[in-house]
Motif scaffolding. Structure first.
Motif, PDB file in Angstrom:
ATOM      1  N   VAL A  14       0.870  -1.165   0.000  1.00  0.00           N
ATOM      2  CA  VAL A  14       0.000   0.000   0.000  1.00  0.00           C
ATOM      3  C   VAL A  14       0.908   1.215   0.000  1.00  0.00           C
ATOM      4  O   VAL A  14       1.908   1.255   0.705  1.00  0.00           O
ATOM      5  CB  VAL A  14      -0.899   0.014   1.254  1.00  0.00           C
ATOM      6  CG1 VAL A  14      -1.669   1.310   1.375  1.00  0.00           C
ATOM      7  CG2 VAL A  14      -1.834  -1.172   1.249  1.00  0.00           C
ATOM      8  N   GLN A  15       0.574   2.208  -0.801  1.00  0.00           N
ATOM      9  CA  GLN A  15       1.342   3.453  -0.830  1.00  0.00           C
ATOM     10  C   GLN A  15       0.543   4.529  -0.122  1.00  0.00           C
ATOM     11  O   GLN A  15      -0.638   4.720  -0.425  1.00  0.00           O
ATOM     12  CB  GLN A  15       1.575   3.927  -2.260  1.00  0.00           C
ATOM     13  CG  GLN A  15       2.412   3.030  -3.107  1.00  0.00           C
ATOM     14  CD  GLN A  15       2.506   3.602  -4.513  1.00  0.00           C
ATOM     15  OE1 GLN A  15       1.507   3.951  -5.120  1.00  0.00           O
ATOM     16  NE2 GLN A  15       3.720   3.705  -5.010  1.00  0.00           N
ATOM     17  N   PRO A  24       4.438  13.268   3.987  1.00  0.00           N
ATOM     18  CA  PRO A  24       3.520  12.118   4.029  1.00  0.00           C
ATOM     19  C   PRO A  24       2.153  12.509   4.583  1.00  0.00           C
ATOM     20  O   PRO A  24       2.044  13.345   5.473  1.00  0.00           O
ATOM     21  CB  PRO A  24       4.215  11.135   4.977  1.00  0.00           C
ATOM     22  CG  PRO A  24       5.599  11.636   5.149  1.00  0.00           C
ATOM     23  CD  PRO A  24       5.609  13.084   4.818  1.00  0.00           C
ATOM     24  N   VAL A  25       1.136  11.901   4.009  1.00  0.00           N
ATOM     25  CA  VAL A  25      -0.243  12.084   4.457  1.00  0.00           C
ATOM     26  C   VAL A  25      -0.712  10.715   4.946  1.00  0.00           C
ATOM     27  O   VAL A  25      -0.717   9.760   4.184  1.00  0.00           O
ATOM     28  CB  VAL A  25      -1.137  12.592   3.301  1.00  0.00           C
ATOM     29  CG1 VAL A  25      -2.584  12.678   3.725  1.00  0.00           C
ATOM     30  CG2 VAL A  25      -0.635  13.916   2.786  1.00  0.00           C
ATOM     31  N   ASP A  26      -1.096  10.625   6.219  1.00  0.00           N
ATOM     32  CA  ASP A  26      -1.415   9.306   6.773  1.00  0.00           C
ATOM     33  C   ASP A  26      -2.879   8.904   6.644  1.00  0.00           C
ATOM     34  O   ASP A  26      -3.266   7.819   7.062  1.00  0.00           O
ATOM     35  CB  ASP A  26      -0.973   9.202   8.227  1.00  0.00           C
ATOM     36  CG  ASP A  26      -1.694  10.174   9.151  1.00  0.00           C
ATOM     37  OD1 ASP A  26      -2.517  10.980   8.675  1.00  0.00           O
ATOM     38  OD2 ASP A  26      -1.430  10.127  10.359  1.00  0.00           O
ATOM     39  N   ASP A  27      -3.705   9.744   6.019  1.00  0.00           N
ATOM     40  CA  ASP A  27      -5.113   9.372   5.897  1.00  0.00           C
ATOM     41  C   ASP A  27      -5.563   9.138   4.455  1.00  0.00           C
ATOM     42  O   ASP A  27      -6.748   9.002   4.185  1.00  0.00           O
ATOM     43  CB  ASP A  27      -6.009  10.409   6.581  1.00  0.00           C
ATOM     44  CG  ASP A  27      -5.987  11.771   5.902  1.00  0.00           C
ATOM     45  OD1 ASP A  27      -5.064  12.030   5.102  1.00  0.00           O
ATOM     46  OD2 ASP A  27      -6.889  12.580   6.181  1.00  0.00           O
ATOM     47  N   ARG A  32      -2.726  -0.559  -5.709  1.00  0.00           N
ATOM     48  CA  ARG A  32      -2.659  -0.682  -7.171  1.00  0.00           C
ATOM     49  C   ARG A  32      -3.065  -2.070  -7.621  1.00  0.00           C
ATOM     50  O   ARG A  32      -2.708  -3.069  -6.997  1.00  0.00           O
ATOM     51  CB  ARG A  32      -1.244  -0.378  -7.644  1.00  0.00           C
ATOM     52  CG  ARG A  32      -0.857   1.063  -7.369  1.00  0.00           C
ATOM     53  CD  ARG A  32       0.589   1.290  -7.622  1.00  0.00           C
ATOM     54  NE  ARG A  32       1.356   0.467  -6.693  1.00  0.00           N
ATOM     55  CZ  ARG A  32       2.662   0.333  -6.725  1.00  0.00           C
ATOM     56  NH1 ARG A  32       3.377   0.939  -7.621  1.00  0.00           N
ATOM     57  NH2 ARG A  32       3.288  -0.426  -5.845  1.00  0.00           N
ATOM     58  N   PHE A  33      -3.803  -2.096  -8.699  1.00  0.00           N
ATOM     59  CA  PHE A  33      -4.193  -3.336  -9.355  1.00  0.00           C
ATOM     60  C   PHE A  33      -3.573  -3.318 -10.744  1.00  0.00           C
ATOM     61  O   PHE A  33      -3.711  -2.337 -11.469  1.00  0.00           O
ATOM     62  CB  PHE A  33      -5.720  -3.444  -9.451  1.00  0.00           C
ATOM     63  CG  PHE A  33      -6.380  -3.667  -8.120  1.00  0.00           C
ATOM     64  CD1 PHE A  33      -6.693  -4.945  -7.703  1.00  0.00           C
ATOM     65  CD2 PHE A  33      -6.657  -2.605  -7.283  1.00  0.00           C
ATOM     66  CE1 PHE A  33      -7.287  -5.160  -6.471  1.00  0.00           C
ATOM     67  CE2 PHE A  33      -7.259  -2.805  -6.050  1.00  0.00           C
ATOM     68  CZ  PHE A  33      -7.571  -4.092  -5.636  1.00  0.00           C
ATOM     69  N   GLN A  54      -4.723   0.197 -12.381  1.00  0.00           N
ATOM     70  CA  GLN A  54      -5.883   0.904 -11.849  1.00  0.00           C
ATOM     71  C   GLN A  54      -5.583   1.136 -10.374  1.00  0.00           C
ATOM     72  O   GLN A  54      -5.108   0.226  -9.681  1.00  0.00           O
ATOM     73  CB  GLN A  54      -7.155   0.065 -11.991  1.00  0.00           C
ATOM     74  CG  GLN A  54      -7.594  -0.120 -13.418  1.00  0.00           C
ATOM     75  CD  GLN A  54      -8.145   1.172 -13.986  1.00  0.00           C
ATOM     76  OE1 GLN A  54      -9.059   1.765 -13.443  1.00  0.00           O
ATOM     77  NE2 GLN A  54      -7.574   1.606 -15.095  1.00  0.00           N
ATOM     78  N   VAL A  55      -5.832   2.323  -9.901  1.00  0.00           N
ATOM     79  CA  VAL A  55      -5.487   2.686  -8.527  1.00  0.00           C
ATOM     80  C   VAL A  55      -6.765   2.853  -7.718  1.00  0.00           C
ATOM     81  O   VAL A  55      -7.701   3.543  -8.137  1.00  0.00           O
ATOM     82  CB  VAL A  55      -4.673   3.998  -8.496  1.00  0.00           C
ATOM     83  CG1 VAL A  55      -4.355   4.401  -7.071  1.00  0.00           C
ATOM     84  CG2 VAL A  55      -3.402   3.835  -9.314  1.00  0.00           C
ATOM     85  N   LEU A  56      -6.790   2.200  -6.577  1.00  0.00           N
ATOM     86  CA  LEU A  56      -7.884   2.330  -5.631  1.00  0.00           C
ATOM     87  C   LEU A  56      -7.427   3.369  -4.607  1.00  0.00           C
ATOM     88  O   LEU A  56      -6.415   3.169  -3.934  1.00  0.00           O
ATOM     89  CB  LEU A  56      -8.128   0.983  -4.961  1.00  0.00           C
ATOM     90  CG  LEU A  56      -9.317   0.814  -4.059  1.00  0.00           C
ATOM     91  CD1 LEU A  56     -10.586   0.766  -4.887  1.00  0.00           C
ATOM     92  CD2 LEU A  56      -9.175  -0.470  -3.273  1.00  0.00           C
ATOM     93  N   THR A  57      -8.117   4.506  -4.536  1.00  0.00           N
ATOM     94  CA  THR A  57      -7.770   5.550  -3.572  1.00  0.00           C
ATOM     95  C   THR A  57      -8.634   5.357  -2.334  1.00  0.00           C
ATOM     96  O   THR A  57      -9.864   5.347  -2.418  1.00  0.00           O
ATOM     97  CB  THR A  57      -8.000   6.952  -4.158  1.00  0.00           C
ATOM     98  OG1 THR A  57      -7.166   7.113  -5.313  1.00  0.00           O
ATOM     99  CG2 THR A  57      -7.660   8.034  -3.149  1.00  0.00           C
ATOM    100  N   LEU A  58      -7.965   5.192  -1.195  1.00  0.00           N
ATOM    101  CA  LEU A  58      -8.649   5.014   0.088  1.00  0.00           C
ATOM    102  C   LEU A  58      -8.418   6.246   0.948  1.00  0.00           C
ATOM    103  O   LEU A  58      -7.340   6.837   0.922  1.00  0.00           O
ATOM    104  CB  LEU A  58      -8.094   3.791   0.820  1.00  0.00           C
ATOM    105  CG  LEU A  58      -8.193   2.467   0.094  1.00  0.00           C
ATOM    106  CD1 LEU A  58      -7.344   1.422   0.795  1.00  0.00           C
ATOM    107  CD2 LEU A  58      -9.633   2.014   0.049  1.00  0.00           C
ATOM    108  N   GLN A  59      -9.432   6.609   1.714  1.00  0.00           N
ATOM    109  CA  GLN A  59      -9.284   7.723   2.633  1.00  0.00           C
ATOM    110  C   GLN A  59      -9.762   7.292   4.002  1.00  0.00           C
ATOM    111  O   GLN A  59     -10.827   6.684   4.135  1.00  0.00           O
ATOM    112  CB  GLN A  59     -10.076   8.932   2.153  1.00  0.00           C
ATOM    113  CG  GLN A  59      -9.872  10.148   3.042  1.00  0.00           C
ATOM    114  CD  GLN A  59     -10.624  11.361   2.545  1.00  0.00           C
ATOM    115  OE1 GLN A  59     -11.662  11.233   1.911  1.00  0.00           O
ATOM    116  NE2 GLN A  59     -10.117  12.541   2.851  1.00  0.00           N
ATOM    117  N   HIS A  60      -8.970   7.606   5.023  1.00  0.00           N
ATOM    118  CA  HIS A  60      -9.355   7.295   6.398  1.00  0.00           C
ATOM    119  C   HIS A  60     -10.299   8.384   6.881  1.00  0.00           C
ATOM    120  O   HIS A  60      -9.945   9.557   6.923  1.00  0.00           O
ATOM    121  CB  HIS A  60      -8.122   7.210   7.300  1.00  0.00           C
ATOM    122  CG  HIS A  60      -8.432   6.614   8.623  1.00  0.00           C
ATOM    123  ND1 HIS A  60      -8.100   7.216   9.794  1.00  0.00           N
ATOM    124  CD2 HIS A  60      -9.062   5.463   8.944  1.00  0.00           C
ATOM    125  CE1 HIS A  60      -8.491   6.465  10.806  1.00  0.00           C
ATOM    126  NE2 HIS A  60      -9.086   5.405  10.311  1.00  0.00           N
TER     127      HIS A  60
END
Length: 89
Positions: A14-15, A24-27, A32-33, A54-60
């Motif tokens: 995970v990046q 760095p942003v921790d949230d 990547r797929f 394809q990139v899955l962007t996750l946000q905390h």
């Protein structure tokens, strides 16, 4: 979303994102797929393979609560920069 990822494989790791000043942003995290020639073998992911990722962007978003400890899928496709995402107040 499932259609966009149907023929792809999860890349290792995970990046975490970086802001405009490269801190760095921790949230915000990216998963990547990638498409590989043969799913029965391991591959070193190079620039050619990443070009079609394809990139899955996750946000905390802990303010949203459970499930998943507040991590939410924000987008599938290209990287979404942290400054383009809704920020917690």
């Amino acid at each position: 979303m499932a259609d966009a990822l149907a023929e792809l494989n999860l890349a290792t790791g995970v990046q975490f994102a970086h802001d405009v000043e490269h801190a760095p942003v921790d949230d915000v995290a990216y998963v990547r797929f990638v498409r590989v020639p043969n799913q029965d073998q391991s591959y070193y992911i190079d620039a050619e393979i990443l070009a079609s990722a394809q990139v899955l962007t996750l946000q905390h978003r802990p303010e949203l609560g459970q499930p998943f400890d507040g991590w939410r899928i924000h987008a599938v496709g290209d990287y979404v920069k942290p400054e383009e995402l809704p920020r917690p107040s």
